[in-house]
Design a protein around this motif. Sequence first.
Motif, PDB file in Angstrom:
ATOM      1  N   PRO A  39      37.363  49.967  35.122  1.00  0.00           N
ATOM      2  CA  PRO A  39      36.506  50.418  36.219  1.00  0.00           C
ATOM      3  C   PRO A  39      35.557  49.374  36.784  1.00  0.00           C
ATOM      4  CG  PRO A  39      35.731  51.286  34.120  1.00  0.00           C
ATOM      5  CD  PRO A  39      37.061  50.665  33.867  1.00  0.00           C
ATOM      6  N   LEU A  40      35.173  48.368  35.984  1.00  0.00           N
ATOM      7  CA  LEU A  40      34.195  47.387  36.451  1.00  0.00           C
ATOM      8  C   LEU A  40      34.844  46.068  36.851  1.00  0.00           C
ATOM      9  CD1 LEU A  40      31.342  47.944  33.808  1.00  0.00           C
ATOM     10  CD2 LEU A  40      31.760  49.151  35.957  1.00  0.00           C
ATOM     11  N   GLU A  41      36.161  46.050  36.936  1.00  0.00           N
ATOM     12  CA  GLU A  41      36.865  44.804  37.256  1.00  0.00           C
ATOM     13  C   GLU A  41      37.580  44.920  38.597  1.00  0.00           C
ATOM     14  OE1 GLU A  41      39.293  43.699  33.931  1.00  0.00           O
ATOM     15  OE2 GLU A  41      37.596  43.740  32.537  1.00  0.00           O
ATOM     16  N   GLY A  42      37.006  44.246  39.606  1.00  0.00           N
ATOM     17  CA  GLY A  42      37.577  44.210  40.940  1.00  0.00           C
ATOM     18  C   GLY A  42      37.478  42.803  41.486  1.00  0.00           C
ATOM     19  N   LYS A  43      37.217  42.690  42.792  1.00  0.00           N
ATOM     20  CA  LYS A  43      37.221  41.354  43.395  1.00  0.00           C
ATOM     21  C   LYS A  43      36.065  40.480  42.897  1.00  0.00           C
ATOM     22  CE  LYS A  43      34.999  42.931  47.732  1.00  0.00           C
ATOM     23  NZ  LYS A  43      35.184  43.064  49.191  1.00  0.00           N
ATOM     24  N   ARG A  44      34.954  41.094  42.457  1.00  0.00           N
ATOM     25  CA  ARG A  44      33.844  40.286  41.914  1.00  0.00           C
ATOM     26  C   ARG A  44      34.249  39.546  40.647  1.00  0.00           C
ATOM     27  NH1 ARG A  44      29.520  42.803  39.752  1.00  0.00           N
ATOM     28  NH2 ARG A  44      27.874  41.352  40.348  1.00  0.00           N
ATOM     29  N   THR A  45      35.092  40.182  39.857  1.00  0.00           N
ATOM     30  CA  THR A  45      35.452  39.602  38.560  1.00  0.00           C
ATOM     31  C   THR A  45      36.674  38.691  38.635  1.00  0.00           C
ATOM     32  OG1 THR A  45      36.821  41.521  37.953  1.00  0.00           O
ATOM     33  CG2 THR A  45      34.483  41.592  37.357  1.00  0.00           C
ATOM     34  N   MET A  46      37.209  38.473  39.836  1.00  0.00           N
ATOM     35  CA  MET A  46      38.345  37.565  40.008  1.00  0.00           C
ATOM     36  C   MET A  46      37.819  36.129  40.047  1.00  0.00           C
ATOM     37  SD  MET A  46      41.140  39.462  40.197  1.00  0.00           S
ATOM     38  CE  MET A  46      42.320  38.435  41.069  1.00  0.00           C
ATOM     39  N   VAL A  47      37.449  35.633  38.898  1.00  0.00           N
ATOM     40  CA  VAL A  47      36.858  34.291  38.798  1.00  0.00           C
ATOM     41  C   VAL A  47      37.814  33.365  38.054  1.00  0.00           C
ATOM     42  CG1 VAL A  47      34.491  35.112  38.894  1.00  0.00           C
ATOM     43  CG2 VAL A  47      35.649  34.979  36.687  1.00  0.00           C
ATOM     44  N   PRO A  48      37.737  32.051  38.305  1.00  0.00           N
ATOM     45  CA  PRO A  48      38.651  31.107  37.634  1.00  0.00           C
ATOM     46  C   PRO A  48      38.523  31.115  36.122  1.00  0.00           C
ATOM     47  CG  PRO A  48      37.529  30.058  39.487  1.00  0.00           C
ATOM     48  CD  PRO A  48      36.872  31.378  39.289  1.00  0.00           C
ATOM     49  N   CYS A  49      37.292  31.304  35.637  1.00  0.00           N
ATOM     50  CA  CYS A  49      37.068  31.296  34.191  1.00  0.00           C
ATOM     51  C   CYS A  49      35.958  32.294  33.858  1.00  0.00           C
ATOM     52  CB  CYS A  49      36.670  29.895  33.718  1.00  0.00           C
ATOM     53  SG  CYS A  49      36.330  29.787  31.946  1.00  0.00           S
ATOM     54  N   MET A  50      36.266  33.275  32.994  1.00  0.00           N
ATOM     55  CA  MET A  50      35.283  34.285  32.612  1.00  0.00           C
ATOM     56  C   MET A  50      34.402  33.734  31.493  1.00  0.00           C
ATOM     57  SD  MET A  50      34.022  37.280  33.224  1.00  0.00           S
ATOM     58  CE  MET A  50      35.234  38.269  34.103  1.00  0.00           C
ATOM     59  N   THR A  51      33.269  33.187  31.894  1.00  0.00           N
ATOM     60  CA  THR A  51      32.351  32.609  30.918  1.00  0.00           C
ATOM     61  C   THR A  51      31.495  33.700  30.290  1.00  0.00           C
ATOM     62  OG1 THR A  51      30.611  32.261  32.554  1.00  0.00           O
ATOM     63  CG2 THR A  51      32.238  30.491  32.273  1.00  0.00           C
ATOM     64  N   GLU A  52      30.791  33.366  29.230  1.00  0.00           N
ATOM     65  CA  GLU A  52      29.892  34.315  28.588  1.00  0.00           C
ATOM     66  C   GLU A  52      28.784  34.746  29.547  1.00  0.00           C
ATOM     67  OE1 GLU A  52      26.971  34.528  24.672  1.00  0.00           O
ATOM     68  OE2 GLU A  52      28.597  33.054  24.729  1.00  0.00           O
ATOM     69  N   GLU A  53      28.340  33.807  30.364  1.00  0.00           N
ATOM     70  CA  GLU A  53      27.287  34.113  31.336  1.00  0.00           C
ATOM     71  C   GLU A  53      27.794  35.123  32.373  1.00  0.00           C
ATOM     72  OE1 GLU A  53      24.410  31.846  34.624  1.00  0.00           O
ATOM     73  OE2 GLU A  53      25.790  30.684  33.363  1.00  0.00           O
ATOM     74  N   LEU A  54      29.039  34.949  32.830  1.00  0.00           N
ATOM     75  CA  LEU A  54      29.599  35.876  33.817  1.00  0.00           C
ATOM     76  C   LEU A  54      29.864  37.247  33.196  1.00  0.00           C
ATOM     77  CD1 LEU A  54      32.053  33.563  35.792  1.00  0.00           C
ATOM     78  CD2 LEU A  54      29.932  34.600  36.639  1.00  0.00           C
ATOM     79  N   GLU A  55      30.337  37.282  31.966  1.00  0.00           N
ATOM     80  CA  GLU A  55      30.525  38.556  31.277  1.00  0.00           C
ATOM     81  C   GLU A  55      29.209  39.315  31.185  1.00  0.00           C
ATOM     82  OE1 GLU A  55      32.375  38.462  27.504  1.00  0.00           O
ATOM     83  OE2 GLU A  55      34.365  38.003  28.271  1.00  0.00           O
ATOM     84  N   HIS A  56      28.154  38.586  30.864  1.00  0.00           N
ATOM     85  CA  HIS A  56      26.815  39.179  30.770  1.00  0.00           C
ATOM     86  C   HIS A  56      26.419  39.793  32.117  1.00  0.00           C
ATOM     87  CE1 HIS A  56      22.395  39.258  30.376  1.00  0.00           C
ATOM     88  NE2 HIS A  56      22.610  39.321  29.063  1.00  0.00           N
ATOM     89  N   LYS A  57      26.787  39.120  33.203  1.00  0.00           N
ATOM     90  CA  LYS A  57      26.448  39.599  34.546  1.00  0.00           C
ATOM     91  C   LYS A  57      27.316  40.797  34.942  1.00  0.00           C
ATOM     92  CE  LYS A  57      26.588  38.105  39.406  1.00  0.00           C
ATOM     93  NZ  LYS A  57      26.845  36.957  40.319  1.00  0.00           N
ATOM     94  N   PHE A  58      28.648  40.667  34.816  1.00  0.00           N
ATOM     95  CA  PHE A  58      29.565  41.694  35.311  1.00  0.00           C
ATOM     96  C   PHE A  58      29.524  42.987  34.487  1.00  0.00           C
ATOM     97  CE2 PHE A  58      32.315  37.965  36.884  1.00  0.00           C
ATOM     98  CZ  PHE A  58      31.629  37.927  38.091  1.00  0.00           C
ATOM     99  N   TYR A  59      29.251  42.879  33.199  1.00  0.00           N
ATOM    100  CA  TYR A  59      29.278  44.053  32.327  1.00  0.00           C
ATOM    101  C   TYR A  59      27.901  44.478  31.822  1.00  0.00           C
ATOM    102  CZ  TYR A  59      34.183  42.641  32.158  1.00  0.00           C
ATOM    103  OH  TYR A  59      35.459  42.280  32.503  1.00  0.00           O
ATOM    104  N   GLY A  60      26.877  43.650  32.084  1.00  0.00           N
ATOM    105  CA  GLY A  60      25.556  43.952  31.560  1.00  0.00           C
ATOM    106  C   GLY A  60      24.477  44.077  32.608  1.00  0.00           C
ATOM    107  N   SER A  61      24.115  42.962  33.225  1.00  0.00           N
ATOM    108  CA  SER A  61      22.955  42.969  34.123  1.00  0.00           C
ATOM    109  C   SER A  61      23.277  43.454  35.535  1.00  0.00           C
ATOM    110  CB  SER A  61      22.341  41.560  34.197  1.00  0.00           C
ATOM    111  OG  SER A  61      23.288  40.623  34.691  1.00  0.00           O
ATOM    112  N   GLU A  62      24.529  43.227  36.014  1.00  0.00           N
ATOM    113  CA  GLU A  62      24.873  43.617  37.387  1.00  0.00           C
ATOM    114  C   GLU A  62      26.251  44.268  37.460  1.00  0.00           C
ATOM    115  OE1 GLU A  62      24.400  40.417  40.202  1.00  0.00           O
ATOM    116  OE2 GLU A  62      22.760  39.532  39.042  1.00  0.00           O
TER     117      GLU A  62
END
Length: 430
Positions: free
Chosen positions: A215-238
């Motif tokens: 449910p939380l994975e769409g065009k925002r999460t289509m990134v070249p590399c899912m870093t720990e910082e991005l995981e924190h953003k996409f699934y935690g803070s935003e």
Amino acid sequence: MSELKMGDRVRILNGGECKVLAKLGEGGQGIVYKVSYEGKEMALKWYFIEKMKNPKQFYSNLQRNIEQGAPTDSFLWPQELSEYSQGESFGYLMELRPQQYEDFSRFLLARVRFSSVAALINAGLNMVEGFRALHNRGYSYQDLNDGNFFINPQSGDVLICDNDNVAPYGENLGIAGKSGFMAPEIVLKKKNPDVNTDKFSLAVMLYLLLFMNRPLEGKRTMVPCMTEELEHKFYGSEPVFMYDPTDDSNRPVKGVHTNAIRRWPIYPEYIREAFVKAFSKNSMNGTAPRIIEKEWQELLTRMRDDLAICEHCGNETFVHYDREMICINCGKPVKVSYSLKTSRYNVPLLKGKYLYKCHTDASSEDFKTITVEIKTKKTDPSVIGLKNVSGLNWIVNNADGTILNVKNGDMLTVQKGMEIMMGSTKTVVQ
């Protein structure tokens, strides 16, 4: 951890020993083996003890869970513990998974498919029932994800595994969860897993089951590399739900999230609204309550009620009790002639369908026990009959004022305006 070899023997705490027969699989916590114990083949989960923060606490929790027993038969619950000495590995015995059950991940990879939409809905109901029983027992699961379920694709029956992470409210075994399934507050390390975070993870599981995308994975999460910082953003803070009505920044991507794009429009509106609520920004940031198991159960029961076989093409589609619907397969109109209004549901009366105890007993949550069989007259399919298999007698008040007594096993031909007392529950034919 010392990995076990075929033929190795492991001493069991309550006596005897098991013999290792084969390796079944390996995960982040340990390895699962097929073993022989007291003449029976079982599964042994053997831990990577070096990865545990507090092995003694984990072992004690397992011991307590075994003593308490499984909440329902849907849990592949720990049954016996191995002996344990500090610094050594240990494990527990459980039943083997029956061959007809498939790992949920195989459904997500399209290697296994449900035999019908009805079986898929039943799987959702069984998932919810299992976690409702667990929470009513005073436990939280703490690591709910797509690796915790085995499902029978023919029936939708569910077995819940990895129950070693289950612990009483307020206790934590040092386990957070799996990325994409954890509640945002766990990702942000604001709290430990508990029953409220389980509710979020269950909503993720149900969305995966119905829509086969996260449910939380769409065009925002289509990134070249899912870093720990991005995981924190996409699934935690935003976090942003892919179908958030007020934020289109994370919509599903054509060619990537094909299942969600195809399935979102065809499921009933009340199901879509429930997921919008479950993944609203307020729900994810903790300022709004999360959907509880009882509500999911009622929604999925209604969804099962509204599932019908199209009279034109013979495929499964959804109907509504008071308006004409378009078949999701052939595009032709499908209409319901009669429905039965109960205290919580309005059930379309369709040939071959059933009513369950939760429909005919206002005090019951039982969605499995059949109480009414819906049939049609062979010479005139427009005539709908209700066969009473509830074990109770019904009192029927017809619109013309006449009264009927319908005994268990009898058939009742429905008419508009008919009031039926099914035990202590009043229902009305519409």
